[in-house]
Design an enzyme around this catalytic site. Structure first.
Site, PDB file in Angstrom:
ATOM      1  N   PHE A  11       0.810  -1.219   0.000  1.00 11.53           N
ATOM      2  CA  PHE A  11       0.000   0.000   0.000  1.00 11.53           C
ATOM      3  C   PHE A  11       0.844   1.270   0.000  1.00 11.53           C
ATOM      4  O   PHE A  11       0.371   2.341  -0.415  1.00 11.53           O
ATOM      5  CB  PHE A  11      -0.958  -0.015   1.192  1.00 11.53           C
ATOM      6  CG  PHE A  11      -0.375   0.451   2.498  1.00 11.53           C
ATOM      7  CD1 PHE A  11      -0.556   1.748   2.943  1.00 11.53           C
ATOM      8  CD2 PHE A  11       0.349  -0.421   3.311  1.00 11.53           C
ATOM      9  CE1 PHE A  11      -0.041   2.176   4.157  1.00 11.53           C
ATOM     10  CE2 PHE A  11       0.873  -0.008   4.515  1.00 11.53           C
ATOM     11  CZ  PHE A  11       0.680   1.304   4.950  1.00 11.53           C
ATOM     12  N   LYS A  12       2.106   1.165   0.410  1.00 11.87           N
ATOM     13  CA  LYS A  12       2.960   2.352   0.452  1.00 11.87           C
ATOM     14  C   LYS A  12       3.159   2.971  -0.937  1.00 11.87           C
ATOM     15  O   LYS A  12       3.443   4.161  -1.056  1.00 11.87           O
ATOM     16  CB  LYS A  12       4.321   1.996   1.056  1.00 11.87           C
ATOM     17  CG  LYS A  12       4.271   1.267   2.399  1.00 11.87           C
ATOM     18  CD  LYS A  12       3.774   2.152   3.511  1.00 11.87           C
ATOM     19  CE  LYS A  12       3.706   1.412   4.841  1.00 11.87           C
ATOM     20  NZ  LYS A  12       4.993   1.144   5.451  1.00 11.87           N
ATOM     21  N   ASP A  13       3.009   2.168  -1.986  1.00 14.18           N
ATOM     22  CA  ASP A  13       3.170   2.694  -3.350  1.00 14.18           C
ATOM     23  C   ASP A  13       2.180   3.815  -3.645  1.00 14.18           C
ATOM     24  O   ASP A  13       2.493   4.756  -4.376  1.00 14.18           O
ATOM     25  CB  ASP A  13       2.959   1.583  -4.384  1.00 14.18           C
ATOM     26  CG  ASP A  13       4.081   0.561  -4.396  1.00 14.18           C
ATOM     27  OD1 ASP A  13       5.249   0.965  -4.272  1.00 14.18           O
ATOM     28  OD2 ASP A  13       3.784  -0.633  -4.541  1.00 14.18           O
TER      29      ASP A  13
END
Length: 513
Positions: free
Chosen positions: A116-118
Site C-alpha cells: 500500500f505504500k506505493d
C-alpha cells in the site's frame, strides 16, 4: 492551506516546505491548520469518477492553487497513477473485493512493489521532483542546483516503495535504514537489488524503532540537515497521510455501486492493520472531512501499544510482559507492524488535546494543544510511558482496537483461504481477525471494509505456514537471486546514530563505507 507542527514551532508553513522537510524542527509532525469539509454535492458530483479524478479533487482541498497550479496537480496525479504491468496493475487502482455482503477487502497492493505504500510514495516522489525542479529553474545561470537527500526508516514496505518512487530522479539521493534480519526476504530483496547510483540501503543492527529514532535525530540535527538538505519519506511526512485519504473515498464509492450493500442504511467500518498509525490516520481525516463511517478499527499484532492504549488509557512504549524482548519489540510474521512507538499517533493526540483544551479562542486552544502534545512526547521519550486517560474517552468516540498474535494470524490466513478462497498476507489477516472481534459488538447493519496492505507473496514464508503449496516465484521470479548492494551498520544502540551519520557523509561525498 497552511500547516503547523503538533508541537508549535516554527509557525505556519507552506505545503511545499512541509513536503520537503518531512519533520518539523521541534520534532513535531505537520498537520493542516484546518481540516477542509467536503463540497455540498460531493457524493453526486464525485460518483463515477476515476481514482485519478478523486485524488485530484481531494488533494485540491488541502493544497492551494497558488502553490501547486491545478494543471500541474492534474499532470502529477495522472503521471503517478498510470495503469500498466510495471506501475499500477489494476484499472481501479484500489479494487474492493467482496467476501460476503458484510465483509469487503480493499486491496491496496497493486502498485510496483506490491504494498500500500506505493499509493503515497509514487506521488510523493513526483512531488519531491516537481518542487526541486521548480526551485532549480528559478536559479541564475551557473548557480549550483539545489539537491535533496531523502532518508527513510522502514519495517519493510516503505523502503522499497520509496526507492521505486525516487530511483533515477535528478538531484535526489535516497538512504533507507532497515532493521537487519527483521524484514521479510522479499522486502529486503526489493530494496537491495535496486542498484541505481542514487539509491543506498543501510541495514541497521536493532529494531525498526532504532531506525526511526535515528531518522528523527538526523532530521532534527540542524547542521547535518543543512549540510545534506534532508527530506523524509516515512509517514511522518504529511504528504503520505494526505495521499492515503483518497482510497477511503474510493472504497466508499465502490460500495455505493454494489447492489448487495445499502450504503444509505448501513454503517461502514474500516478496519486497518497498522503499526505506525499512518494508514488509519488517513481514515480519521476522511471521517473528519465528512465521509460517512462508523468507528475505525485499529488492528495490531503482538506489538500492541495502540491496542493497550485503547484498553487502559496508558501509552507505554514497552509492554511490561515483553521486557525480555530485544528493544521491547516482538519479531512477528507481520513485520511491517513490529513497532514499539507509533509516530503518527502524535497527530491524533493533537486533535484529542485540542478537544479538551479549556481556552475560548482557536489560537489559544491550538497553542495549548501543542504544549500538551510536546509534554506528552517528552514523557514518552524520557520515561517510555505517559498517562493519556484524559483523552481516552475522546479516542474511543472514533476508534476501537484489538490485536492478533502469530498463531491467530496463521489460523486466519488458513481459514479465509479454505472457506472463502481468499489468500491474505499476514498483515491483512491481522485486520480480518480484528474485524471478526469488532463484528461481535457492531450493529446488524454494519458493513466492514478491511484494508489489505500487501500482496501475500511478499510474506511467502508466513503464508506457506497456512498454505504450504503457495509459490512466490509466480509473482517475483528470480528476485531473491539478483545482485544486491547494502551497507551494514553494526554497533551498540548508543553508537548507531554516529555510525549512520558517518555512512551518509561518506556515501554523499562519493566514498563507499
Amino acid at each position: 492551506m497552511k500547516y503547523f507542527s503538533t508541537r508549535g514551532h516554527p509557525g505556519e508553513q507552506s505545503f511545499e516546505d512541509v513536503v520537503l522537510a518531512g519533520l518539523a524542527p521541534d520534532g513535531g509532525l505537520y498537520i493542516p491548520k484546518e481540516i477542509p469539509t467536503l463540497p455540498e454535492n460531493w457524493r453526486s458530483e464525485w460518483a463515477g469518477l476515476s481514482y485519478q479524478q478523486l485524488a485530484i479533487n481531494i488533494l485540491s482541498l488541502f493544497i492551494s492553487p497558488d502553490e501547486l497550479p491545478p494543471a500541474d496537480l492534474v499532470r502529477l496525479v495522472n503521471k503517478t497513477y498510470t495503469v500498466g504491468p510495471s506501475v499500477f496493475r489494476h484499472p481501479s487502482i484500489t479494487p474492493l473485493v467482496q467476501l460476503d455482503p458484510k465483509t469487503h477487502i480493499l486491496e491496496l497492493y497493486h502498485g510496483p512493489t506490491y504494498a500500500f505504500k506505493d499509493l503515497a510514495l509514487q506521488l510523493v516522489g513526483n512531488l519531491f521532483e516537481y518542487f526541486l525542479d521548480r526551485r532549480n529553474s528559478a536559479k541564475s545561470p551557473g548557480e549550483p542546483p539545489e539537491k535533496l537527500t531523502v532518508v527513510g526508516a522502514t519495517s519493510g514496505d516503505t523502503g522499497s516503495a520509496a526507492i521505486y518512487g525516487l530511483r533515477n530522479k535528478a538531484n535526489i539521493s535516497v538512504f533507507i535504514l532497515f532493521p537487519q534480519g527483521r524484514v521479510s526476504p522479499i522486502q529486503e530483496a526489493q530494496m537491495t537489488t535496486v542498484l541505481d547510483e542514487n539509491v543506498h540501503n543501510l541495514s541497521v543492527s536493532g529494531t525498526f524503532d532504532n531506525c526511526q529514532d535515528i531518522l528523527k535525530t538526523l532530521l532534527s540535527d540542524k547542521g547535518f540537515n543543512e549540510k545534506h538538505h534532508l527530506g523524509a519519506v516515512n509517514s511522518i511526512n504529511w504528504a503520505r497521510i494526505l495521499v492515503q485519504i483518497v482510497y477511503y473515498f474510493s472504497a466508499y464509492f465502490q460500495l455505493l455501486c454494489n447492489p448487495d450493500v445499502d450504503v444509505d442504511h448501513s454503517e461502514i467500518q474500516f478496519v486497518v492493520p497498522t503499526g505506525n498509525f499512518g494508514d488509519i490516520l488517513a481514515g480519521y481525516y476522511a471521517k473528519r472531512m465528512g465521509l460517512p463511517m462508523g468507528k475505525l478499527g485499529v488492528a495490531t499484532n503482538s506489538n500492541d501499544i495502540l491496542a493497550r492504549f485503547w484498553t487502559s488509557g496508558t501509552y507505554q512504549k514497552v509492554d511490561p510482559n515483553a521486557g525480555h524482548v530485544v528493544g521491547g519489540v516482538y519479531a512477528t510474521i507481520s513485520p511491517a507492524m513490529d513497532i514499539a512507538v507509533s509516530s503518527n499517533f502524535e497527530r491524533l493526540l493533537w486533535y484529542l488535546a485540542y478537544e479538551i483544551a479549556v481556552q475560548d479562542d482557536k489560537t489559544s486552544k491550538r497553542a495549548a494543544a501543542c504544549e500538551q502534545v510536546r509534554n506528552w512526547m517528552v514523557a514518552v521519550k524520557n520515561r517510555g510511558t505517559v498517562d493519556l486517560s484524559a483523552v481516552l474517552e475522546g479516542a474511543r468516540k472514533d476508534f476501537v482496537a484489538d490485536k492478533a498474535n502469530d498463531e491467530q494470524t496463521v489460523t486466519t490466513i488458513r481459514k479465509y483461504y479454505e472457506t472463502r478462497s481468499y489468500l491474505a498476507d499476514p498483515h491483512t489477516a491481522v485486520g480480518l481477525y480484528a474485524a471478526e472481534v469488532f463484528a461481535k459488538s457492531n450493529s446488524t447493519t454494519t458493513v466492514q471494509v478491511v484494508l489489505s496492505t500487501a500482496h501475500p507473496a511478499k510474506f511467502a514464508e508466513a503464508v506457506q505456514r497456512a498454505h504450504p503449496s503457495f509459490d512466490l516465484e509466480t509473482v517475483f521470479g528470480d528476485l531473491l537471486s539478483r545482485e544486491r548492494r547494502v551497507h551494514a551498520i553494526v554497533g551498540a544502540e548508543e553508537e548507531l546514530i554516529g555510525l549512520v551519520r558517518n555512512a551518509i557523509d561518506k556515501i554523499a561525498s562519493g566514498h563507499r563505507p
